[in-house]
Motif scaffolding. Sequence first.
Motif, mmCIF file in Angstrom:
data_model
loop_
_atom_site.group_PDB
_atom_site.id
_atom_site.type_symbol
_atom_site.label_atom_id
_atom_site.label_comp_id
_atom_site.label_asym_id
_atom_site.label_seq_id
_atom_site.Cartn_x
_atom_site.Cartn_y
_atom_site.Cartn_z
ATOM 1 N N LEU A 78 18.512 53.787 -16.029
ATOM 2 C CA LEU A 78 18.366 53.433 -14.615
ATOM 3 C C LEU A 78 18.982 54.525 -13.739
ATOM 4 C CD1 LEU A 78 18.838 49.972 -13.039
ATOM 5 C CD2 LEU A 78 20.082 51.862 -12.046
ATOM 6 N N MET A 79 20.205 54.943 -14.092
ATOM 7 C CA MET A 79 20.892 55.928 -13.274
ATOM 8 C C MET A 79 20.198 57.291 -13.328
ATOM 9 S SD MET A 79 23.121 54.133 -11.799
ATOM 10 C CE MET A 79 23.862 55.436 -10.828
ATOM 11 N N SER A 80 19.500 57.583 -14.458
ATOM 12 C CA SER A 80 18.802 58.863 -14.546
ATOM 13 C C SER A 80 17.544 58.855 -13.669
ATOM 14 C CB SER A 80 18.445 59.179 -15.996
ATOM 15 O OG SER A 80 17.357 58.375 -16.409
ATOM 16 N N ILE A 81 16.995 57.669 -13.433
ATOM 17 C CA ILE A 81 15.799 57.589 -12.579
ATOM 18 C C ILE A 81 16.185 57.597 -11.100
ATOM 19 C CG2 ILE A 81 13.812 56.151 -11.951
ATOM 20 C CD1 ILE A 81 13.851 55.153 -14.884
ATOM 21 N N VAL A 82 17.238 56.864 -10.770
ATOM 22 C CA VAL A 82 17.714 56.858 -9.378
ATOM 23 C C VAL A 82 19.177 57.321 -9.324
ATOM 24 C CG1 VAL A 82 16.215 55.235 -8.155
ATOM 25 C CG2 VAL A 82 17.924 54.361 -9.727
ATOM 26 N N PRO A 83 19.387 58.636 -9.512
ATOM 27 C CA PRO A 83 20.773 59.125 -9.582
ATOM 28 C C PRO A 83 21.550 58.913 -8.284
ATOM 29 C CG PRO A 83 19.181 60.943 -9.743
ATOM 30 C CD PRO A 83 18.393 59.699 -9.666
ATOM 31 N N LYS A 84 20.796 58.796 -7.170
ATOM 32 C CA LYS A 84 21.517 58.664 -5.892
ATOM 33 C C LYS A 84 21.756 57.213 -5.486
ATOM 34 C CE LYS A 84 19.922 63.046 -4.026
ATOM 35 N NZ LYS A 84 18.764 63.610 -3.316
ATOM 36 N N ALA A 85 21.448 56.281 -6.394
ATOM 37 C CA ALA A 85 21.572 54.866 -6.043
ATOM 38 C C ALA A 85 22.988 54.510 -5.641
ATOM 39 C CB ALA A 85 21.136 54.008 -7.227
ATOM 40 N N LYS A 86 23.099 53.719 -4.573
ATOM 41 C CA LYS A 86 24.424 53.254 -4.146
ATOM 42 C C LYS A 86 24.598 51.781 -4.452
ATOM 43 C CE LYS A 86 25.757 56.490 -0.535
ATOM 44 N NZ LYS A 86 24.512 57.249 -0.230
ATOM 45 N N LYS A 87 23.457 51.059 -4.309
ATOM 46 C CA LYS A 87 23.499 49.614 -4.513
ATOM 47 C C LYS A 87 22.435 49.248 -5.534
ATOM 48 C CE LYS A 87 24.766 46.524 -0.727
ATOM 49 N NZ LYS A 87 24.224 45.921 0.497
ATOM 50 N N VAL A 88 22.826 48.553 -6.585
ATOM 51 C CA VAL A 88 21.853 48.135 -7.590
ATOM 52 C C VAL A 88 21.908 46.612 -7.740
ATOM 53 C CG1 VAL A 88 21.202 48.279 -10.037
ATOM 54 C CG2 VAL A 88 21.959 50.330 -8.829
ATOM 55 N N GLY A 89 20.749 46.005 -7.782
ATOM 56 C CA GLY A 89 20.685 44.549 -7.936
ATOM 57 C C GLY A 89 20.520 44.154 -9.395
ATOM 58 N N ILE A 90 21.122 43.023 -9.764
ATOM 59 C CA ILE A 90 20.874 42.451 -11.093
ATOM 60 C C ILE A 90 20.330 41.052 -10.852
ATOM 61 C CG2 ILE A 90 21.851 41.732 -13.296
ATOM 62 C CD1 ILE A 90 24.130 43.635 -12.878
ATOM 63 N N MET A 91 19.191 40.724 -11.448
ATOM 64 C CA MET A 91 18.739 39.341 -11.305
ATOM 65 C C MET A 91 18.389 38.720 -12.640
ATOM 66 S SD MET A 91 15.339 40.076 -9.104
ATOM 67 C CE MET A 91 13.873 40.824 -9.796
ATOM 68 N N TYR A 92 18.718 37.436 -12.764
ATOM 69 C CA TYR A 92 18.538 36.705 -14.016
ATOM 70 C C TYR A 92 18.679 35.221 -13.755
ATOM 71 C CZ TYR A 92 23.631 36.443 -13.733
ATOM 72 O OH TYR A 92 24.910 36.200 -13.305
ATOM 73 N N ASN A 93 18.413 34.440 -14.782
ATOM 74 C CA ASN A 93 18.604 32.991 -14.693
ATOM 75 C C ASN A 93 19.967 32.656 -15.293
ATOM 76 O OD1 ASN A 93 18.646 30.234 -14.974
ATOM 77 N ND2 ASN A 93 16.672 30.078 -15.996
ATOM 78 N N SER A 94 20.864 32.157 -14.452
ATOM 79 C CA SER A 94 22.223 31.887 -14.945
ATOM 80 C C SER A 94 22.255 30.728 -15.932
ATOM 81 C CB SER A 94 23.156 31.597 -13.775
ATOM 82 O OG SER A 94 22.661 30.492 -13.050
ATOM 83 N N GLY A 95 21.131 30.038 -16.086
ATOM 84 C CA GLY A 95 21.063 28.943 -17.062
ATOM 85 C C GLY A 95 20.788 29.423 -18.470
ATOM 86 N N GLU A 96 20.509 30.712 -18.625
ATOM 87 C CA GLU A 96 20.217 31.218 -19.961
ATOM 88 C C GLU A 96 21.438 31.972 -20.503
ATOM 89 O OE1 GLU A 96 16.507 33.345 -20.174
ATOM 90 O OE2 GLU A 96 15.555 31.932 -18.812
ATOM 91 N N ALA A 97 21.933 31.470 -21.632
ATOM 92 C CA ALA A 97 23.158 32.026 -22.209
ATOM 93 C C ALA A 97 23.025 33.531 -22.419
ATOM 94 C CB ALA A 97 23.471 31.330 -23.530
ATOM 95 N N ASN A 98 21.888 33.935 -23.004
ATOM 96 C CA ASN A 98 21.686 35.342 -23.323
ATOM 97 C C ASN A 98 21.736 36.219 -22.078
ATOM 98 O OD1 ASN A 98 21.337 34.419 -25.863
ATOM 99 N ND2 ASN A 98 19.135 34.765 -25.945
#
Lengths: 307, 326
Positions: free
Chosen positions: B161-181
Amino acid sequence: MTIIENLPSLFVSSASQGLLWSLLAIGVFLTFRILDIADLTAEGTFPLGGAVAATAIVNGLSPILATLLGFISGMIAGFISGILHTKLKIPALLAGIITMTGLYSINSRIMGAPNIPLLGQKNIFSWVNDFFVVEKVWAVVITGCIVLLLVILLLIFFFKTEIGLAIRATGDNPDMSEANGINTDTMKIIGYMISNGCIALAGSLLAQNNGFADLNSGVGTIVIGLASIIIAEVLFANKSFGIRLLTIVLGAIIYRFIIAIILEFPIDQNDLKLYSAIILVLCLTSPLLKNKLGRKRKKAHTTGGAK
Amino acid sequence: MKKRRWKTGLALLAGVALFGLSACKSTSNSSSNSKVKTIGVLQLVEHDSLDDAYKGFVAGLKENGYKEGDNLKLIFQNAQNNQDNLKSMSEKLVKEKPDLLLGIATPSAQSLLNETQTTPIVVTAVTDLKAAKLVQSDKKPGGNVTGTTDMVPIKQQIALLMSIVPKAKKVGIMYNSGEANSKIQAALAKKELQKAGVTVVEKTASTTNDVQQVTTSLANNTDAIYIPTDNTFASAASVVGEIAKEKKIPVITGSVGQTNDGGLATYGIDYRSLGKQTAKMAVKILKGKASPATMPVESSTDLQLVVNKEMAKALGIDPSSIKAPK
């Protein structure tokens, strides 16, 4: 191995699970039939019971205390649904959905993870298992029977008290009850609490039986409750309160038995829910079919006008 | 009236039982051959990754000489996401006295282990076997369970991810918190991103219905998005893809399937080859060459860089410029 050979063991396993699921069905029955309210809180209180009991057990509490805490947590959730419905005047269906939705996050908080394994932990069944030294499935049957007997006796006793009778009157005719000085809101809230307490109790026992509590275990539970009630009503009608609770236990066992038999078929696995749905339709429409058939027979037998 | 009620009920049960009788005839003839190995499979829900893992498992068995209908009997159960079915299904599978059980996804694996502590169980598509109490430790499982973890190389994925957008300042993470994995992976990804010096914004959705809004909200506020291997977001990957194209935001995913359906790139595991790897472990157990107690949990040996070329073009990125992390 044929299904007929499997039937006895299928029945024992269905009985062991049905006994636990019947607590959920009894909970649903109290709101659905006694109070005449469609309460969907079940899909949130069921995993809540599991979450509380599992968290308590993992933290070293005794399984019996953990199970009791599960029951109490359900009563609190029921209290919230009750307040939403009676005091804030939110329609019952919505009130249930709101509590259920909120409980998802609360359950997640309680568990701290979406899944709590209870494998290898002491549970309420292992206690009975050690005491009576029997096969696991029988430990579940014995424990289930003890808990159910306790719950049913308490409920029978409770619904004979003044408050219990007032709750039943509220469900039968709210206007008349209010005219007679019954605080119907309070009665409904108490009904909600007992109902959801039973459902959470089912959740906490089943989590212990399954070996884990899971955040997503509530999906479809309301259907299990309703199906058990309807099956009971199709088979046994117009019984007294206590007997009705017992017939619901049978209804829950029969429902699990039907599911177990469906699983024995070499069906396409993608069709499982469809088969379950068809069985439910059969159960739900059988009173209608029977009525129609019954009327035709009556007409044929009597010369006068049947009703 | 009473009698009729009974009759209806009995007729209902009899009908079900009869159907069962007629149905079982067709399946009860294969166990006569003593060389036939029986494997019971319990899958939580139908879903691309889980289905692929199962397909890979069957293919892997075939490569090793176990062919269904020939010397292999597979009994497959899928709970269709209704967890109340897992217990009945596990009991049914154990009752068939299989030589081996396969649990696909965490609750299925736990349910099987709750049912038998003797029959060997291999699991797959479980991220953390130890946390799920399936094994005592990954190196020495100690019981009747072992298998493959689908833990993705998060460190490398964040590096990608960082190699594709080396200048990124803010990165989002999204997922379902109901899934243990997902929760485990999201926490690890957050750590890695923070190490790389970017601000992390986390958003969760509990059903596919919420995916659109969550994605839009993150796409508006971040420079790139990371999605772990998450069932909910995998199911709605195309929704994510549409928004990513519209907002021109690169999405790095945990799984290959998610990238193909709506992500930009991943360096990850292929569930089909993970299934094959699981099959190899199963074969060792079936042949009596190893027992689960001493077989270490394996993680995917087949990591690959996958780039969604169409997405890259839409974002104005040259696909060949994306390189696998070291």
